[in-house]
Design a protein around this motif. Structure first.
Motif, short mmCIF file in Angstrom:
data_model
loop_
_atom_site.label_atom_id
_atom_site.label_comp_id
_atom_site.label_asym_id
_atom_site.label_seq_id
_atom_site.Cartn_x
_atom_site.Cartn_y
_atom_site.Cartn_z
N GLY A 171 0.81 -1.21 0.00
CA GLY A 171 0.00 0.00 0.00
C GLY A 171 0.85 1.26 0.00
N LEU A 172 0.41 2.24 -0.78
CA LEU A 172 1.03 3.56 -0.83
C LEU A 172 -0.06 4.61 -0.67
CD1 LEU A 172 3.56 3.29 -3.81
CD2 LEU A 172 4.13 3.38 -1.38
N SER A 173 0.21 5.66 0.09
CA SER A 173 -0.77 6.71 0.27
C SER A 173 -0.05 8.03 0.47
CB SER A 173 -1.66 6.41 1.48
OG SER A 173 -2.63 7.42 1.67
N VAL A 174 -0.62 9.08 -0.09
CA VAL A 174 -0.10 10.44 0.05
C VAL A 174 -1.21 11.30 0.62
CG1 VAL A 174 0.86 12.45 -1.13
CG2 VAL A 174 1.49 10.14 -1.89
N ASP A 175 -0.90 12.10 1.62
CA ASP A 175 -1.90 12.95 2.25
C ASP A 175 -1.37 14.39 2.31
OD1 ASP A 175 -4.51 12.79 4.04
OD2 ASP A 175 -3.12 14.15 5.04
N GLU A 176 -2.16 15.31 1.78
CA GLU A 176 -1.83 16.73 1.84
C GLU A 176 -2.91 17.43 2.64
OE1 GLU A 176 -1.58 18.15 -2.13
OE2 GLU A 176 0.01 16.74 -2.73
N SER A 177 -2.51 18.14 3.69
CA SER A 177 -3.48 18.82 4.54
C SER A 177 -3.12 20.30 4.65
CB SER A 177 -3.52 18.19 5.94
OG SER A 177 -2.28 18.32 6.58
N HIS A 235 0.83 20.27 5.72
CA HIS A 235 1.60 19.06 5.95
C HIS A 235 1.42 18.10 4.77
CE1 HIS A 235 2.29 20.22 10.15
NE2 HIS A 235 0.99 20.49 10.22
N ASP A 236 2.54 17.53 4.33
CA ASP A 236 2.54 16.47 3.33
C ASP A 236 3.07 15.20 3.99
OD1 ASP A 236 1.65 18.32 1.54
OD2 ASP A 236 3.58 18.60 0.54
N THR A 237 2.29 14.14 3.92
CA THR A 237 2.66 12.89 4.58
C THR A 237 2.60 11.74 3.59
OG1 THR A 237 1.63 13.74 6.61
CG2 THR A 237 2.22 11.42 6.58
N ASP A 238 3.64 10.90 3.58
CA ASP A 238 3.69 9.71 2.73
C ASP A 238 3.59 8.47 3.61
OD1 ASP A 238 4.01 11.23 0.42
OD2 ASP A 238 6.20 11.23 0.59
N TYR A 239 2.70 7.56 3.23
CA TYR A 239 2.54 6.29 3.93
C TYR A 239 2.96 5.16 3.01
CZ TYR A 239 -0.71 9.10 6.78
OH TYR A 239 -1.29 10.06 7.55
N GLU A 240 3.67 4.20 3.57
CA GLU A 240 4.02 2.99 2.81
C GLU A 240 3.89 1.79 3.73
OE1 GLU A 240 7.77 0.97 0.35
OE2 GLU A 240 8.01 2.91 1.37
N ARG A 241 3.32 0.71 3.21
CA ARG A 241 3.16 -0.50 4.02
C ARG A 241 3.28 -1.73 3.16
NH1 ARG A 241 -2.42 -2.47 6.56
NH2 ARG A 241 -2.68 -2.95 4.35
N ASP A 242 4.01 -2.72 3.64
CA ASP A 242 4.11 -4.04 3.02
C ASP A 242 3.86 -5.09 4.08
OD1 ASP A 242 4.93 -3.60 0.20
OD2 ASP A 242 6.66 -2.63 1.14
N ILE A 243 3.02 -6.07 3.77
CA ILE A 243 2.80 -7.20 4.67
C ILE A 243 2.93 -8.49 3.85
CG2 ILE A 243 1.18 -8.40 6.17
CD1 ILE A 243 -0.03 -5.78 6.93
N ALA A 294 6.29 9.12 6.64
CA ALA A 294 7.26 10.19 6.47
C ALA A 294 6.54 11.51 6.31
CB ALA A 294 8.16 9.92 5.27
N VAL A 295 6.83 12.47 7.19
CA VAL A 295 6.26 13.80 7.12
C VAL A 295 7.27 14.72 6.45
CG1 VAL A 295 5.28 15.73 8.43
CG2 VAL A 295 4.96 13.39 9.22
N ALA A 296 6.86 15.42 5.39
CA ALA A 296 7.76 16.30 4.65
C ALA A 296 8.39 17.32 5.58
CB ALA A 296 7.02 16.99 3.52
N GLY A 297 9.73 17.36 5.59
CA GLY A 297 10.44 18.30 6.45
C GLY A 297 10.43 17.92 7.91
N GLY A 298 9.99 16.70 8.21
CA GLY A 298 9.89 16.28 9.61
C GLY A 298 10.47 14.90 9.81
N ASP A 299 9.89 14.19 10.76
CA ASP A 299 10.41 12.88 11.15
C ASP A 299 9.75 11.76 10.35
OD1 ASP A 299 11.99 14.08 13.11
OD2 ASP A 299 10.33 14.04 14.56
#
Length: 818
Positions: A466-472, A492-500, A530-535
């Motif tokens: 799964g891949l997801s991008v969130d812009e708030s 905030h721009d946040t990228d999500y990635e998940r593999d199972i 991953a948060v853009a410019g953050g942790d």
């Protein structure tokens, strides 16, 4: 991204182990081709109308000369049965099942030369209840209580015929539904929704609220699944089986419904089938509206000063959308099937409300009065394309299946809250936006092989990506310019990635009256936020999920089952967002990227007995959950509450469920269901109230009245007792619903009318409190609500999923768990 290959190695090891320890018997060792038993009496029980297999049919073997019962058994989930051993002699067989006519098969002779009697497919007919001047066809019961799951036959539920899957579940055992349609399974919202045995691309509650009841054949509630299922969902699985047809040629069904508050919907399904292929196309549209009122009282304490907010207002909640599905199954050979499916749709949820507020404190005794107008929208398009292949070897239970699906989805949300003073002048406002695409891919390979007399090994490998991008973003009202100005601190721009990666195996066999199934699943999970410019926040771990299921047939009409399973609940993606999102002037939301998955260990034991046409089922269960996730509230500032999520400790549920299904008269049958359980939360962090516990109970009383061949009535009552949460308590709730169906043209046209919440008692009341805050909330909705529907059937459409297990159909892909 492909990560460790250890799951593949584990799967190969399991298969090699099984082939050594459980080899198939060669010919001449008591088994014929396809591992079929070579002695006794065997057959398969099917519904005469739908052709569906009938589980738990009572098969009794009797001596032809004395009419004495010799032995008996119960059909399995595929309708198959095998009576063995049988001494040489002359016999006859009776087959009984509630709601069906008894079938007798005579002239069965067993000798040393012919030790096996194969009855083949045996069809039993729905019972005919004869009145003084009419003949009434007995339909499937609304509920079927199997020892390992509960099946809701949606077509028989008149009170929810114009609604969605949520309204159907209101009448189901083990399920609680609040006035906004949020569903809980055995007191928890941590469950998984499957559509035709595949994970839904939508959140659990979103999926249930967007599927019209008229498109559903049945709903399966599985509280303790085996290792062959994904372990997601602490309290189990709700599996939606959609309608399909088994008839040759063209057949179909169409529905229309409308009701109060702007309710409107419709759907159709057209199916074509011949010996070479089966094709279908369906479409559905629905719009549902709920209106009601809210009131609340909030106290926050900052620097020793108490601040108070009183709120009263009206609200409106609307959800709707459309869905199109199509698919085709090619019979490549007698043993090979290739299937293609495509689905697409759009769903939308809108909320709105007007509220008045009184704001005061210990230091400000004259209230500041204001009003707000709030609205929010979320939704977007979704689609899914899937391909599946099945190869059957020498026996029906020896097969290989492969599935591949890809699902993109849009998820956009916008919320606007505006505050006005008593003169009607706007004094503040916030506009928040969230948007971003999500992509899901799933591949599953499964292998099923029989061994010994009735043994079977089922093993498989699965990857979910799964891949997801969130812009708030957030815009605030500027009184000087009378416009909204973007506040970049909330961008905030946040990228999500998940593999199972998963491997699993289950091994099952029967030893006389005892059935045993043992399973084991290993999963590797990689997740990164991953948060853009953050942790960045990552999980990289292996987890293991054993399962065990036991069953014992005491007599042909009594069965006992016990089971154990370990399961998990991964946090939803938005639970983890490490930034603030303003909900309105008094509430702000922020996720918690440090959330840990919830793990549960569940033990169940059940007993079922048929007596005549009646049935009694009793279950006891224990579920312990670690790292329990709950919504929590804290003080953000004066009169402002911060909403977030946290691991609040561990929980324990100990309970029992009892179900009684009876036919006291030819014209009346009912289901009485009760659930009593003790719930406690312990090992909480110090900031939360310690030692929370409560004893909860719920009851369902579903009645069906057959007036004549044309008219059927239904009345359902539901009660949920008060319960505790990590920060408070929830009050009791009661519903009373009724429905009626009129057959206008036999086997063609039906009309249904239903009334929900007849007594207007379906309100929602809860209290939350913690360090420096207290909050009371009360919600009510407009009731009663009346709706009506029409159903038209052409070419004698009969619903049945392929192979009896619903492998084709709905929009399916991964959920949003991370």
């Amino acid at each position: 991204m492909f990560r460790p290959t250890q799951p593949t190695v584990v799967l190969i090891g399991i298969l090699l182990f099984a082939s050594i320890v459980f080899p198939q018997r060669p010919q001449g060792s008591g088994m014929n081709r396809g591992n079929r038993p070579s002695s006794g009496i065997m057959g398969k029980v099917l519904d005469d109308i739908t052709g569906s297999p009938i589980q738990y049919a009572n098969i009794m073997l009797l001596n032809s000369d004395t009419d004495e019962a010799v032995t008996g058994t119960i059909s399995n989930e595929k309708g198959r049965f095998h009576i063995s051993p049988v001494k040489p002699g002359k016999y006859y067989v009776t087959i009984k099942f509630m709601g069906y006519e008894e079938l007798r098969i005579d002239s069965l002779t067993i000798t040393f030369a012919t030790p096996m009697a194969r009855l083949g497919e045996v069809f039993i007919k729905p019972a005919q209840l004869e009145g003084e001047s009419v003949v009434v066809e007995r339909e499937r019961t609304t509920m079927e209580y199997k020892i390992d799951k509960k099946v809701i036959n949606v077509g028989q539920d008149l009170t929810s015929s114009s609604g969605t899957a949520v309204e159907v579940l209101e009448n189901a055992p083990s399920v609680q539904v609040d006035i906004e349609g949020n569903v809980e399974l055995r007191g928890s919202s941590n469950f998984t929704v499957l559509i035709d045995n595949r994970p839904s691309i939508l959140d659990a509650n979103d999926a249930l609220q967007t599927i019209p009841a008229s498109t559903i054949d049945n709903i399966e509630i599985i509280t303790n699944p085996s290792a062959a299922y994904d372990p997601d969902g602490v309290t189990g699985i709700i599996n939606i089986i959609t309608k399909k047809s088994k008839l040759e040629g063209v057949s179909g069904i169409a529905n229309l419904n409308a009701g109060m508050l702007g309710q409107l919907g419709g759907d159709f399904l057209i199916n074509y089938r011949n010996h070479r292929y089966t094709a279908y196309i369906s479409a559905a549209y629905h719009s549902r509206v709920y209106e009601g009122s809210d009131s609340s009282f909030t106290r926050t304490t900052v620097n020793g000063n108490n601040n108070y907010v009183e709120q009263v207002g009206d609200r409106r909640f609307e959800h709707g959308g459309y869905r199109i599905r199509t698919g085709i199954d090619f019979n490549l050979t007698k043993k090979d099937i290739l299937g293609l499916q495509y689905s697409m749709g759009n769903r939308g949820f809108e909320r709105g409300g007007t509220n008045t507020f009184k704001q005061y404190s210990d230091l400000m005794t004259v209230p500041f009065e204001s009003s707000t107008e709030a609205s929010s929208e979320r939704g977007g398009h979704y689609s899914q394309v899937a391909i599946n292949y099945e190869h059957q070897f020498s026996s029906p239970t020896h097969r290989l299946e492969a599935e591949l699906s890809f699902s993109p989805r849009e998820a956009d949300e916008e919320s606007l809250t505006e505050q006005f003073n008593v003169l009607g002048e706007q004094v503040s406002g916030t506009l928040t936006t969230e948007k971003g695409p999500t992509e899901r891919m799933r591949f599953k390979l499964s292998y099923e092989q029989p061994f010994a007399n009735e043994g079977k090994i089922d093993a498989g490998y699965q990857i979910k990506h799964g891949l997801s991008v969130d812009e708030s973003g957030l815009q605030s009202w500027d009184s000087l310019t009378a416009t909204y100005i973007e506040d970049v601190t909330y961008d905030h721009d946040t990228d999500y990635e998940r593999d199972i990666h998963s491997t699993y195996a289950t091994i099952s066999n029967n030893f006389g009256k005892l059935g045993v199934q043992a399973g084991f699943r290993a999963e590797y999970t990689y997740r990164n936020i991953a948060v853009a410019g953050g942790d960045s926040y990552s999980i990289d771990r292996w987890d293991y999920y054993p399962t065990l299921h036991l069953s014992y047939s005491i007599t042909p009409t009594q069965k006992f089952m016990a089971s154990y399973s370990k399961r998990v609940r991964h946090p939803r993606g938005w639970y983890l967002e490490p930034f603030e999102t303003w909900m309105d002037a008094y509430n702000v939301r922020m996720g918690n990227p440090g959330l840990q998955p919830v793990f549960s260990n569940s033990i169940e034991a059940g007993y079922m007995q048929y007596f005549g046409k009646n049935m009694l089922s009793a279950e006891i269960y224990s579920r312990e959950a670690t790292n329990l996730i709950e919504r929590i509230q804290t003080v953000y500032g004066e009169n402002i509450i911060l909403h977030s999520f946290d691991n609040v400790g561990n929980s324990l549920s100990l309970g029992s469920e009892v179900t009684l299904r009876m036919l006291p008269a030819k014209w009346w049958d009912f289901n009485l269901m009760g659930n009593l359980y003790h719930y406690e939360i312990h090992d909480q962090p110090e900031i939360y109230t310690q030692g929370l516990e409560s004893t909860n109970w719920s009851m369902r009383f579903n009645n069906n009245f057959t007036i004549n061949k044309m008219i059927k009535l239904q009345m359902n009552a539901m009660y949920n007792s008060p319960s505790v949460t990590a920060q408070g308590e929830r009050e009791a709730m009661f519903f009373l619903n009724a429905g009626a169906r009129l057959t206008l043209i036999e086997n063609k046209l039906n009309a249904t009318i239903n009334v929900r919440d007849i007594l207007d008692t379906g309100d929602h009341e809860n209290i939350s409190e913690g360090t420096d805050f207290y909050r009371y909330q009360f919600s009510d909705r407009v009731a009663p609500v009346v709706s009506a529907s029409l159903k038209y059937t052409f070419n004698n459409y009969r619903s049945r999923d392929r192979n009896g297990n619903g492998m084709n159909g709905g929009e399916s892909a991964e959920g949003d768990d991370f």
